[in-house]
Design a protein around this motif. Structure first.
Motif, PDB file in Angstrom:
ATOM      1  N   VAL A 157      47.239  86.506  37.622  1.00  0.00           N
ATOM      2  CA  VAL A 157      47.335  85.994  36.261  1.00  0.00           C
ATOM      3  C   VAL A 157      45.942  86.023  35.647  1.00  0.00           C
ATOM      4  O   VAL A 157      45.006  85.417  36.189  1.00  0.00           O
ATOM      5  N   VAL A 158      45.816  86.730  34.530  1.00  0.00           N
ATOM      6  CA  VAL A 158      44.573  86.736  33.757  1.00  0.00           C
ATOM      7  C   VAL A 158      44.782  85.792  32.581  1.00  0.00           C
ATOM      8  O   VAL A 158      45.687  85.990  31.766  1.00  0.00           O
ATOM      9  N   GLY A 159      43.966  84.771  32.501  1.00  0.00           N
ATOM     10  CA  GLY A 159      44.139  83.760  31.475  1.00  0.00           C
ATOM     11  C   GLY A 159      43.526  84.145  30.142  1.00  0.00           C
ATOM     12  O   GLY A 159      42.928  85.215  29.990  1.00  0.00           O
ATOM     13  N   PRO A 160      43.650  83.270  29.149  1.00  0.00           N
ATOM     14  CA  PRO A 160      43.071  83.538  27.823  1.00  0.00           C
ATOM     15  C   PRO A 160      41.562  83.763  27.850  1.00  0.00           C
ATOM     16  O   PRO A 160      41.003  84.349  26.927  1.00  0.00           O
ATOM     17  N   SER A 161      40.901  83.321  28.917  1.00  0.00           N
ATOM     18  CA  SER A 161      39.457  83.534  29.042  1.00  0.00           C
ATOM     19  C   SER A 161      39.105  84.973  29.400  1.00  0.00           C
ATOM     20  O   SER A 161      37.926  85.343  29.372  1.00  0.00           O
ATOM     21  N   GLY A 162      40.101  85.791  29.756  1.00  0.00           N
ATOM     22  CA  GLY A 162      39.826  87.153  30.198  1.00  0.00           C
ATOM     23  C   GLY A 162      39.438  87.235  31.656  1.00  0.00           C
ATOM     24  O   GLY A 162      38.958  88.281  32.114  1.00  0.00           O
ATOM     25  N   ARG A 163      39.650  86.155  32.409  1.00  0.00           N
ATOM     26  CA  ARG A 163      39.348  86.123  33.837  1.00  0.00           C
ATOM     27  C   ARG A 163      40.643  85.957  34.637  1.00  0.00           C
ATOM     28  O   ARG A 163      41.601  85.342  34.155  1.00  0.00           O
ATOM     29  N   VAL A 164      40.648  86.490  35.859  1.00  0.00           N
ATOM     30  CA  VAL A 164      41.755  86.223  36.769  1.00  0.00           C
ATOM     31  C   VAL A 164      41.677  84.752  37.170  1.00  0.00           C
ATOM     32  O   VAL A 164      40.708  84.312  37.796  1.00  0.00           O
ATOM     33  N   VAL A 165      42.698  83.991  36.797  1.00  0.00           N
ATOM     34  CA  VAL A 165      42.672  82.548  37.022  1.00  0.00           C
ATOM     35  C   VAL A 165      43.557  82.121  38.180  1.00  0.00           C
ATOM     36  O   VAL A 165      43.447  80.983  38.652  1.00  0.00           O
ATOM     37  N   ARG A 166      44.448  83.013  38.632  1.00  0.00           N
ATOM     38  CA  ARG A 166      45.311  82.636  39.753  1.00  0.00           C
ATOM     39  C   ARG A 166      45.761  83.892  40.488  1.00  0.00           C
ATOM     40  O   ARG A 166      46.119  84.896  39.879  1.00  0.00           O
ATOM     41  N   THR A 167      45.725  83.824  41.815  1.00  0.00           N
ATOM     42  CA  THR A 167      46.212  84.900  42.672  1.00  0.00           C
ATOM     43  C   THR A 167      47.145  84.299  43.706  1.00  0.00           C
ATOM     44  O   THR A 167      46.761  83.371  44.425  1.00  0.00           O
ATOM     45  N   THR A 168      48.368  84.804  43.771  1.00  0.00           N
ATOM     46  CA  THR A 168      49.346  84.352  44.755  1.00  0.00           C
ATOM     47  C   THR A 168      49.685  85.518  45.670  1.00  0.00           C
ATOM     48  O   THR A 168      50.114  86.576  45.200  1.00  0.00           O
ATOM     49  N   ARG A 169      49.473  85.338  46.965  1.00  0.00           N
ATOM     50  CA  ARG A 169      49.788  86.375  47.950  1.00  0.00           C
ATOM     51  C   ARG A 169      51.233  86.203  48.414  1.00  0.00           C
ATOM     52  O   ARG A 169      51.643  85.104  48.801  1.00  0.00           O
ATOM     53  N   ILE A 170      51.970  87.310  48.397  1.00  0.00           N
ATOM     54  CA  ILE A 170      53.383  87.303  48.750  1.00  0.00           C
ATOM     55  C   ILE A 170      53.569  88.205  49.964  1.00  0.00           C
ATOM     56  O   ILE A 170      53.417  89.434  49.861  1.00  0.00           O
ATOM     57  N   PRO A 171      53.861  87.665  51.151  1.00  0.00           N
ATOM     58  CA  PRO A 171      54.011  88.497  52.344  1.00  0.00           C
ATOM     59  C   PRO A 171      55.170  89.494  52.185  1.00  0.00           C
ATOM     60  O   PRO A 171      56.269  89.121  51.749  1.00  0.00           O
ATOM     61  N   VAL A 172      54.914  90.737  52.534  1.00  0.00           N
ATOM     62  CA  VAL A 172      55.951  91.774  52.569  1.00  0.00           C
ATOM     63  C   VAL A 172      55.680  92.668  53.773  1.00  0.00           C
ATOM     64  O   VAL A 172      54.537  92.802  54.220  1.00  0.00           O
ATOM     65  N   ALA A 173      56.720  93.280  54.278  1.00  0.00           N
ATOM     66  CA  ALA A 173      56.585  94.194  55.410  1.00  0.00           C
ATOM     67  C   ALA A 173      56.496  95.632  54.919  1.00  0.00           C
ATOM     68  O   ALA A 173      56.965  95.960  53.818  1.00  0.00           O
ATOM     69  N   ASP A 174      55.867  96.480  55.717  1.00  0.00           N
ATOM     70  CA  ASP A 174      55.919  97.940  55.563  1.00  0.00           C
ATOM     71  C   ASP A 174      55.123  98.488  54.392  1.00  0.00           C
ATOM     72  O   ASP A 174      55.228  99.674  54.084  1.00  0.00           O
ATOM     73  N   ALA A 175      54.342  97.691  53.694  1.00  0.00           N
ATOM     74  CA  ALA A 175      53.521  98.155  52.565  1.00  0.00           C
ATOM     75  C   ALA A 175      54.348  98.932  51.544  1.00  0.00           C
ATOM     76  O   ALA A 175      54.169 100.126  51.340  1.00  0.00           O
ATOM     77  N   PRO A 176      55.275  98.259  50.871  1.00  0.00           N
ATOM     78  CA  PRO A 176      56.107  98.963  49.882  1.00  0.00           C
ATOM     79  C   PRO A 176      55.327  99.338  48.635  1.00  0.00           C
ATOM     80  O   PRO A 176      54.337  98.691  48.286  1.00  0.00           O
ATOM     81  N   MET A 177      55.796 100.378  47.974  1.00  0.00           N
ATOM     82  CA  MET A 177      55.268 100.763  46.671  1.00  0.00           C
ATOM     83  C   MET A 177      56.013  99.955  45.604  1.00  0.00           C
ATOM     84  O   MET A 177      57.233 100.030  45.505  1.00  0.00           O
TER      85      MET A 177
END
Length: 498
Positions: free
Chosen positions: A215-235
């Protein structure tokens, strides 16, 4: 990871930026090899796909009709345009160097047309130009999308490269990392929620065991990063956004490490051990709920919204089979064409209902951008006969009776559509909706124009076609005649004047 392997990983990730998957019965389905006796064609280097060889600048463009005076800004489109190709057998359409095409409109005039390669380190070297500063990791001339963001113009790519910033005349300024806060890749398909002032992305990378919601906020900076586990490195090429949720489409197109080590042009395969599923993540972060779906492959999402306990996602989907690496033709291959589907995610009962809204061949769905993540009524899509034929060419070319050139406007409330038909050979790129007055909050959703680059076979060049969205089947309001071709490519945006 060695440089050689990293280069192959990047090429493979970049090569799947438009759409597609491959469906088969084996664990990993790879491209078929054409029989030795088959004539060797490279349809993605010919006809409407043929790369242009020079950068042009033209002023005071001729116009048939009238350019609406309220359209003040730039209409830009990005796409692959390979530079310095030596061997077509070693090339894939989606790996072409990014080139941005643009037309500047002001006060009823078409002031200029420009096309410019995105100056990555590779492109600068090919052009004999210096590259300012150190070369960033996974550098690539972003070829998939071009968007406005807080006074900047950004060329986008997924799975590795940083975005490249352009100036108002399409010159490359340099990479953009959101004021030093982007750690890793972005995506080709960001979603901007105009009401929240947030830019969202789902980022993936071949060596990760997860994907990331940024999420890039109104400041123009990435303000939140959520890692979501997935298998097999999907595209994960695209995703969807609603007012309170992020929708992640995890389909069985997965990274093939052995293919990358071999140097496969596109080291991604269909993996039928990888379940097809849709994930729903709260926008503020938290646990993902996963829902199983039948194995298809989405190419692009039109939009998504919430309806009580349901999430509605409109998307273009391919059936089996689709080969990302193609069959030696230099591009993807499929036995079918993408259609417009609706997936309704039932959060209360934990299931997904799917239905086809329109089974005509169509791609690159777009919505009024002011309604991203909110309920929409209208959607716009493009049908390009030459693209359908190129995707389906195997041993020769199938009959073209089923394919036509057109732009489509969907009324998803009434379940109807209107078709703006184009002549044979007039291949249309993605149509972008531009509101007549973006400041008018009471205007109808379709009060504006559908704008697209369309090939003119009589001139051997392209036109910028402006169609009234409320008179979609009528004659274009204006046809702006460009001095050269805009090859069939990917995505674009309207960049209004500030």
């Amino acid at each position: 990871m060695t440089d050689h392997t990293r280069r192959n990983v990047l090429r493979g990730a970049a090569a799947v930026t438009a759409a597609g998957a491959l469906v088969g019965t084996g664990t990993a389905v790879r491209p078929a090899v054409a029989a030795p006796s088959a004539p060797r064609r490279f349809p993605f280097l010919e006809g409407a796909f043929e790369p242009v060889t020079e950068e042009l600048t033209a002023f005071d463009l001729p116009v048939t009709g009238r350019v609406p005076r309220e359209l003040n800004g730039r209409f830009l489109r990005n796409g692959p345009n390979v530079l310095g190709l030596e061997d077509p057998r070693a090339h894939h359409w989606m790996l072409g160097d990014g080139m941005v095409h643009g037309v500047r409109l002001r006060e009823g005039r078409a002031e200029w047309y420009r096309n410019r390669w995105v100056r990555s380190s590779q492109v600068a070297k090919k052009l004999g130009e210096p590259y300012p500063g150190p070369v960033p990791p996974d550098d690539f001339p972003c070829n998939t999308h071009v968007i406005p963001y807080r006074g900047r113009i950004l060329a986008l790519q997924e799975s590795g490269p940083l975005p490249y910033a352009l100036d108002d005349e399409l010159n490359t300024v340099g990479t953009h990392d959101f004021r030093g806060t982007l750690k890793g890749p972005l995506t080709a398909h960001t979603k901007f929620d105009a009401q929240a002032g947030e830019l969202h992305a789902i980022a993936y990378y071949p060596t990760w065991d997860h994907v990331r919601h940024l999420v890039v906020g109104p400041s123009g900076r990435v303000v939140r990063t959520t890692r979501i586990p997935v298998a097999d490195a999907p595209m994960i090429h695209d995703f969807a956004l609603t007012e309170h949720h992020v929708v992640i489409l995890d389909m069985p197109v997965t990274f093939d490490p052995a293919g990358a080590e071999r140097g496969d042009i596109v080291p991604y395969v269909w993996n039928d051990r990888h379940p097809a599923r849709v994930g729903v993540l709260p926008r503020e972060g938290g646990a993902v709920r996963w829902f199983e779906v039948d194995p298809v492959y989405y190419s692009h999402t039109l939009n998504a919204y919430e309806e009580g306990p349901h999430i509605v996602v409109d998307t273009t989907n391919f059936d089996a089979p689709f080969l990302v690496a193609g069959n030696g033709s230099g591009g993807p291959h499929t036995a079918g064409t993408p259609r417009l589907d609706r997936w309704t995610i039932d959060l209360r009962h934990g299931r997904v209902r799917t239905r086809t809204l329109d089974d005509r061949p169509q791609e690159f769905p777009r919505v009024n951008e002011a309604l991203v993540s909110r309920r929409h009524r209208y959607g716009y899509a493009a049908a390009a006969a030459e693209m359908s034929l190129a995707y389906q060419a195997v041993d020769g070319t199938p009959p073209d009776r089923a394919f036509a050139n057109a732009l489509i406007k969907h009324d998803l409330l009434r379940g109807t559509s209107e078709v703006h038909r184009l002549p044979p050979g007039a291949a249309a790129s993605e149509a972008v909706f531009v509101p007549s007055d973006p400041r008018d909050g009471r205007a109808a959703e379709d009060d504006g124009y559908a704008i697209a680059y369309v090939h003119d076979p009589d001139r051997g060049a392209s036109d910028l076609v402006i169609i009234s969205a409320q008179d979609f089947t009528g004659e274009p309001v204006a046809r702006i005649h460009l001095p050269g071709r805009v090859p069939l490519g990917f995505h674009g945006s309207w960049i209004p004047d500030a």
